[in-house]
Motif scaffolding. Structure first.
Motif, PDB file in Angstrom:
ATOM      1  N   GLY A  63       0.787  -1.222   0.000  1.00  0.00           N
ATOM      2  CA  GLY A  63       0.000   0.000   0.000  1.00  0.00           C
ATOM      3  C   GLY A  63       0.819   1.272   0.000  1.00  0.00           C
ATOM      4  N   VAL A  64       2.097   1.186  -0.396  1.00  0.00           N
ATOM      5  CA  VAL A  64       2.888   2.407  -0.525  1.00  0.00           C
ATOM      6  C   VAL A  64       2.243   3.260  -1.616  1.00  0.00           C
ATOM      7  N   ARG A  65       2.071   4.524  -1.347  1.00  0.00           N
ATOM      8  CA  ARG A  65       1.385   5.410  -2.275  1.00  0.00           C
ATOM      9  C   ARG A  65       2.282   5.795  -3.452  1.00  0.00           C
ATOM     10  N   ALA A  66       1.709   5.837  -4.636  1.00  0.00           N
ATOM     11  CA  ALA A  66       2.441   6.257  -5.834  1.00  0.00           C
ATOM     12  C   ALA A  66       3.008   7.657  -5.637  1.00  0.00           C
ATOM     13  N   GLU A  67       2.260   8.503  -4.947  1.00  0.00           N
ATOM     14  CA  GLU A  67       2.711   9.870  -4.690  1.00  0.00           C
ATOM     15  C   GLU A  67       4.001   9.876  -3.858  1.00  0.00           C
ATOM     16  N   THR A  68       4.078   8.977  -2.893  1.00  0.00           N
ATOM     17  CA  THR A  68       5.275   8.884  -2.052  1.00  0.00           C
ATOM     18  C   THR A  68       6.476   8.471  -2.892  1.00  0.00           C
ATOM     19  N   LEU A  69       6.285   7.441  -3.704  1.00  0.00           N
ATOM     20  CA  LEU A  69       7.381   6.968  -4.554  1.00  0.00           C
ATOM     21  C   LEU A  69       7.787   8.028  -5.570  1.00  0.00           C
ATOM     22  N   GLY A  70       6.807   8.723  -6.140  1.00  0.00           N
ATOM     23  CA  GLY A  70       7.105   9.759  -7.119  1.00  0.00           C
ATOM     24  C   GLY A  70       7.831  10.951  -6.518  1.00  0.00           C
ATOM     25  N   ARG A  71       7.445  11.326  -5.334  1.00  0.00           N
ATOM     26  CA  ARG A  71       8.030  12.521  -4.714  1.00  0.00           C
ATOM     27  C   ARG A  71       9.372  12.249  -4.038  1.00  0.00           C
ATOM     28  N   PHE A  72       9.467  11.101  -3.342  1.00  0.00           N
ATOM     29  CA  PHE A  72      10.650  10.824  -2.532  1.00  0.00           C
ATOM     30  C   PHE A  72      11.523   9.690  -3.063  1.00  0.00           C
TER      31      PHE A  72
END
Length: 166
Positions: A63-72
């Motif tokens: 459930g890691v968010r795509a936004e988290t991976l994209g930003r960080f």
């Protein structure tokens, strides 16, 4: 320190406190879970392990968010915190460890050089504790040091909590 000895110590802490462990691994590829399950009787304190090497696996399984991976990026404090929380949410465990890093020999950047590893430990119902490391050596050495740090951190988080009620 010897991984076998550390794994036995992890088991003693978890079993003594009535806790189950789950792992969420990227760069270590299941090595933490392997060390844990090398200990006889570990089924009484180890629930399951997630090997989520790709970003897609981190999102789908934890459930890691795509936004988290994209930003960080995958190798970040935010990502390992979400990995630990996701592992707890998708298991029966009360303790989680998560790891993501750049073991090399390629893949490093000036901001995240080879040897960069983020680890997070979380007790269910508490905020995760995350830490950045920079390990030296070849791919195997970086991964071994990450496993050692992960196991030491599990012992540390167990030492900070009171045992589960009988």
């Amino acid at each position: 320190m010897n991984l076998s000895k550390l794994s036995r110590q992890v088991g003693e802490r978890l079993r003594g406190q009535g806790l189950l462990l789950t792992t969420a691994e990227s760069c270590t590829g299941g090595w933490i879970a392997k060390c844990i399950t090398d200990v006889p009787g570990s089924s009484s304190w180890f629930d399951r392990g997630f090997v989520t090497y790709s970003n897609a696996a981190k999102m789908e399984m934890l459930g890691v968010r795509a936004e988290t991976l994209g930003r960080f990026g995958a190798v970040s404090e935010a990502t390992v915190r979400e990995m630990a929380a996701g592992a707890l949410a998708r298991s029966r465990a009360r303790v989680a460890v998560a790891v993501s890093g750049i073991a090399g020999p390629s893949g490093g950047t000036p901001d995240k050089p080879v040897g960069s590893v983020w680890l997070a430990w979380q007790m269910k119902g508490q905020a995760p504790v995350a830490r950045w490391y920079h390990f030296d050596g070849d791919r195997e050495a970086v991964r071994r040091q990450a496993v050692t740090a992960a196991l030491q951190g599990i012992i540390g988080i167990c030492d900070r909590v009171s045992p589960a009620p009988d």
